[in-house]
Design a protein around this motif. Sequence first.
Motif, PDB file in Angstrom:
ATOM      1  N   LEU A  72       0.851  -1.180   0.000  1.00  0.00           N
ATOM      2  CA  LEU A  72       0.000   0.000   0.000  1.00  0.00           C
ATOM      3  C   LEU A  72       0.888   1.231   0.000  1.00  0.00           C
ATOM      4  CD1 LEU A  72      -1.790  -2.305   1.486  1.00  0.00           C
ATOM      5  CD2 LEU A  72      -3.147  -0.376   2.315  1.00  0.00           C
ATOM      6  N   LEU A  73       0.598   2.183  -0.893  1.00  0.00           N
ATOM      7  CA  LEU A  73       1.393   3.402  -0.982  1.00  0.00           C
ATOM      8  C   LEU A  73       0.477   4.603  -1.117  1.00  0.00           C
ATOM      9  CD1 LEU A  73       2.897   1.250  -3.326  1.00  0.00           C
ATOM     10  CD2 LEU A  73       4.723   2.760  -2.600  1.00  0.00           C
ATOM     11  N   THR A  74       1.048   5.767  -0.824  1.00  0.00           N
ATOM     12  CA  THR A  74       0.379   7.029  -1.100  1.00  0.00           C
ATOM     13  C   THR A  74       1.353   7.906  -1.867  1.00  0.00           C
ATOM     14  OG1 THR A  74      -0.894   8.844  -0.139  1.00  0.00           O
ATOM     15  CG2 THR A  74       1.121   8.212   1.001  1.00  0.00           C
ATOM     16  N   HIS A  75       0.822   8.941  -2.506  1.00  0.00           N
ATOM     17  CA  HIS A  75       1.679   9.828  -3.292  1.00  0.00           C
ATOM     18  C   HIS A  75       2.105  11.021  -2.454  1.00  0.00           C
ATOM     19  CE1 HIS A  75      -1.672  12.759  -4.034  1.00  0.00           C
ATOM     20  NE2 HIS A  75      -2.384  11.686  -3.773  1.00  0.00           N
ATOM     21  N   SER A  76       3.243  11.592  -2.817  1.00  0.00           N
ATOM     22  CA  SER A  76       3.782  12.754  -2.123  1.00  0.00           C
ATOM     23  C   SER A  76       4.726  13.478  -3.065  1.00  0.00           C
ATOM     24  CB  SER A  76       4.519  12.324  -0.846  1.00  0.00           C
ATOM     25  OG  SER A  76       5.727  11.664  -1.183  1.00  0.00           O
ATOM     26  N   SER A  77       5.263  14.603  -2.610  1.00  0.00           N
ATOM     27  CA  SER A  77       6.220  15.341  -3.421  1.00  0.00           C
ATOM     28  C   SER A  77       7.530  14.574  -3.587  1.00  0.00           C
ATOM     29  CB  SER A  77       6.509  16.705  -2.777  1.00  0.00           C
ATOM     30  OG  SER A  77       6.979  16.532  -1.450  1.00  0.00           O
ATOM     31  N   ALA A  78       7.751  13.574  -2.745  1.00  0.00           N
ATOM     32  CA  ALA A  78       8.944  12.734  -2.853  1.00  0.00           C
ATOM     33  C   ALA A  78       8.657  11.444  -3.606  1.00  0.00           C
ATOM     34  CB  ALA A  78       9.486  12.409  -1.470  1.00  0.00           C
ATOM     35  N   GLY A  79       7.484  11.326  -4.220  1.00  0.00           N
ATOM     36  CA  GLY A  79       7.105  10.106  -4.912  1.00  0.00           C
ATOM     37  C   GLY A  79       6.218   9.231  -4.049  1.00  0.00           C
ATOM     38  N   GLY A  80       6.092   7.982  -4.422  1.00  0.00           N
ATOM     39  CA  GLY A  80       5.272   7.057  -3.653  1.00  0.00           C
ATOM     40  C   GLY A  80       5.935   6.666  -2.349  1.00  0.00           C
ATOM     41  N   LEU A  81       5.158   6.672  -1.256  1.00  0.00           N
ATOM     42  CA  LEU A  81       5.665   6.293   0.066  1.00  0.00           C
ATOM     43  C   LEU A  81       4.820   5.143   0.614  1.00  0.00           C
ATOM     44  CD1 LEU A  81       6.309   9.800   1.654  1.00  0.00           C
ATOM     45  CD2 LEU A  81       7.975   8.275   0.588  1.00  0.00           C
ATOM     46  N   PRO A  82       5.449   4.124   1.195  1.00  0.00           N
ATOM     47  CA  PRO A  82       4.707   2.934   1.644  1.00  0.00           C
ATOM     48  C   PRO A  82       3.899   3.189   2.908  1.00  0.00           C
ATOM     49  CG  PRO A  82       7.019   2.743   2.251  1.00  0.00           C
ATOM     50  CD  PRO A  82       6.906   4.002   1.427  1.00  0.00           C
ATOM     51  N   LEU A  83       2.750   2.541   2.969  1.00  0.00           N
ATOM     52  CA  LEU A  83       1.864   2.612   4.130  1.00  0.00           C
ATOM     53  C   LEU A  83       1.729   1.274   4.843  1.00  0.00           C
ATOM     54  CD1 LEU A  83      -0.991   4.727   2.510  1.00  0.00           C
ATOM     55  CD2 LEU A  83       0.629   5.535   4.222  1.00  0.00           C
ATOM     56  N   GLY A  84       2.098   0.210   4.180  1.00  0.00           N
ATOM     57  CA  GLY A  84       1.974  -1.107   4.783  1.00  0.00           C
ATOM     58  C   GLY A  84       2.263  -2.188   3.765  1.00  0.00           C
ATOM     59  N   ILE A  85       2.619  -3.374   4.267  1.00  0.00           N
ATOM     60  CA  ILE A  85       2.930  -4.521   3.419  1.00  0.00           C
ATOM     61  C   ILE A  85       2.203  -5.739   3.968  1.00  0.00           C
ATOM     62  CG2 ILE A  85       4.752  -6.024   2.527  1.00  0.00           C
ATOM     63  CD1 ILE A  85       6.705  -3.741   2.891  1.00  0.00           C
ATOM     64  N   VAL A  86       1.642  -6.522   3.070  1.00  0.00           N
ATOM     65  CA  VAL A  86       0.998  -7.784   3.435  1.00  0.00           C
ATOM     66  C   VAL A  86       1.635  -8.892   2.606  1.00  0.00           C
ATOM     67  CG1 VAL A  86      -1.142  -9.114   3.451  1.00  0.00           C
ATOM     68  CG2 VAL A  86      -1.181  -6.696   4.068  1.00  0.00           C
ATOM     69  N   LYS A 280      15.984   7.922   0.686  1.00  0.00           N
ATOM     70  CA  LYS A 280      15.313   8.712  -0.349  1.00  0.00           C
ATOM     71  C   LYS A 280      14.728   9.999   0.229  1.00  0.00           C
ATOM     72  CE  LYS A 280      11.546   8.484  -3.722  1.00  0.00           C
ATOM     73  NZ  LYS A 280      10.487   7.625  -4.326  1.00  0.00           N
ATOM     74  N   LEU A 281      14.073   9.912   1.367  1.00  0.00           N
ATOM     75  CA  LEU A 281      13.469  11.090   1.983  1.00  0.00           C
ATOM     76  C   LEU A 281      14.532  12.071   2.475  1.00  0.00           C
ATOM     77  CD1 LEU A 281      10.539   9.418   3.953  1.00  0.00           C
ATOM     78  CD2 LEU A 281      10.332  10.917   1.975  1.00  0.00           C
ATOM     79  N   VAL A 282      15.618  11.553   3.016  1.00  0.00           N
ATOM     80  CA  VAL A 282      16.703  12.426   3.459  1.00  0.00           C
ATOM     81  C   VAL A 282      17.317  13.161   2.273  1.00  0.00           C
ATOM     82  CG1 VAL A 282      19.003  12.470   4.493  1.00  0.00           C
ATOM     83  CG2 VAL A 282      17.196  11.102   5.543  1.00  0.00           C
ATOM     84  N   ASP A 283      17.505  12.462   1.161  1.00  0.00           N
ATOM     85  CA  ASP A 283      18.059  13.103  -0.042  1.00  0.00           C
ATOM     86  C   ASP A 283      17.132  14.190  -0.563  1.00  0.00           C
ATOM     87  OD1 ASP A 283      20.294  11.561   0.048  1.00  0.00           O
ATOM     88  OD2 ASP A 283      19.626  10.110  -1.457  1.00  0.00           O
ATOM     89  N   VAL A 284      15.829  13.907  -0.577  1.00  0.00           N
ATOM     90  CA  VAL A 284      14.871  14.911  -1.056  1.00  0.00           C
ATOM     91  C   VAL A 284      14.855  16.113  -0.120  1.00  0.00           C
ATOM     92  CG1 VAL A 284      12.428  15.375  -1.462  1.00  0.00           C
ATOM     93  CG2 VAL A 284      13.434  13.241  -2.277  1.00  0.00           C
ATOM     94  N   ALA A 285      14.894  15.867   1.203  1.00  0.00           N
ATOM     95  CA  ALA A 285      14.863  16.962   2.172  1.00  0.00           C
ATOM     96  C   ALA A 285      16.094  17.849   2.063  1.00  0.00           C
ATOM     97  CB  ALA A 285      14.736  16.407   3.586  1.00  0.00           C
ATOM     98  N   ASN A 286      17.229  17.251   1.698  1.00  0.00           N
ATOM     99  CA  ASN A 286      18.474  18.010   1.582  1.00  0.00           C
ATOM    100  C   ASN A 286      18.768  18.442   0.147  1.00  0.00           C
ATOM    101  OD1 ASN A 286      19.911  17.919   4.380  1.00  0.00           O
ATOM    102  ND2 ASN A 286      19.213  15.822   4.064  1.00  0.00           N
ATOM    103  N   ASN A 287      17.786  18.248  -0.730  1.00  0.00           N
ATOM    104  CA  ASN A 287      17.925  18.651  -2.128  1.00  0.00           C
ATOM    105  C   ASN A 287      19.140  17.992  -2.788  1.00  0.00           C
ATOM    106  OD1 ASN A 287      17.031  20.003  -4.413  1.00  0.00           O
ATOM    107  ND2 ASN A 287      18.296  21.803  -4.015  1.00  0.00           N
ATOM    108  N   ARG A 288      19.392  16.744  -2.406  1.00  0.00           N
ATOM    109  CA  ARG A 288      20.489  15.995  -3.021  1.00  0.00           C
ATOM    110  C   ARG A 288      19.901  15.122  -4.125  1.00  0.00           C
ATOM    111  NH1 ARG A 288      22.629  14.984   2.456  1.00  0.00           N
ATOM    112  NH2 ARG A 288      21.697  12.919   2.356  1.00  0.00           N
ATOM    113  N   MET A 289      20.019  15.583  -5.350  1.00  0.00           N
ATOM    114  CA  MET A 289      19.448  14.872  -6.488  1.00  0.00           C
ATOM    115  C   MET A 289      20.546  14.302  -7.376  1.00  0.00           C
ATOM    116  SD  MET A 289      16.358  15.247  -5.674  1.00  0.00           S
ATOM    117  CE  MET A 289      15.565  14.540  -7.101  1.00  0.00           C
TER     118      MET A 289
END
Length: 324
Positions: A72-86, A280-289
Amino acid sequence: MFVDLESRIHQYNEEQHQTCAKIEQTSDNQTVIAICTPLMKRVHEKIRHSGEMVFVDSSGNCDRHNCRIFVLLTHSSAGGLPLGIVVTTSESQSTITAGFNLLKSILPEDAFTGRGAYGPQVAMTDDSKSLRQGLHAVYPECSLLLCIFHLLQAMWRWLWDAHSGIPKQYRPYLLGLFKSLVYAESVGDLDARHNHLVNDEIVRKYPKFQAYVDTVYQRRKVWALCLHKELPTQGNRTNNFAESAMRVIKEKVFQRLKAYNVTQAVHFLCTRMEDYYVRKLVDVANNRMCNPSQSKYHADDGDVNFNNIVKVNGKFQFNDCEKD
């Protein structure tokens, strides 16, 4: 194997000082595992989109026991982020329902940005009957939409099936007629386009196509874009976020190798996958692309001949398509 899984999950929960995973055996001797890591719980609490729309997809062939992995994922400015795994050992509707119920039991109280047990407002999946029935059984108030890409892909495959009896020269035309239904701008426009399709001379020659379209048209509430304007889809029409997550699992988590057993697969999902999204989130937060810029799909300056770019009617375009 079940004992090993219980031991590994118990150890993981103790390391996190909270319940982040559970395992259960169904009445028909199927095993279901639910995972919601600390990062996933933060996504539930902090990302507003998690209460609006989620994307659900599954993949197999990741371990030697061929278990199914549902994400399960949701969308965000950093792309898809997981919400859970089954993780399940079967694709039956009852097993999938048990898996999502187990996941529901370990989600935080304010899951889906405060919606909790009601689940998200919208969920997008492919046309898997057992998956959609399982989601509806756990979250009956959630609107289930169908991925447009999978819908059109299924239509294209049906047209190219020898049993359809559609000649090659008519297949693109018939696909275009159906595609016009998907992108109708209003309910009236949808009805008008459907009437045009039904009365088309070429369509009348192929009753199998008519019957197939009628079957799909009866489910128009899940795929017609004009009927989704009141839903918080945020312009999402396909399940691309989930497809991307599956690529991450296979390439980054399992590194294109099969896990030896289910225990190792669960271990990778709890550790490697968590670490990947944290980085991935740390890179996006620090603008490291730097990683995207090093991709083989990234065009270098030398790949474009700037002399071929001209201005026509106030817009820039290539004068020719030749490379430098």
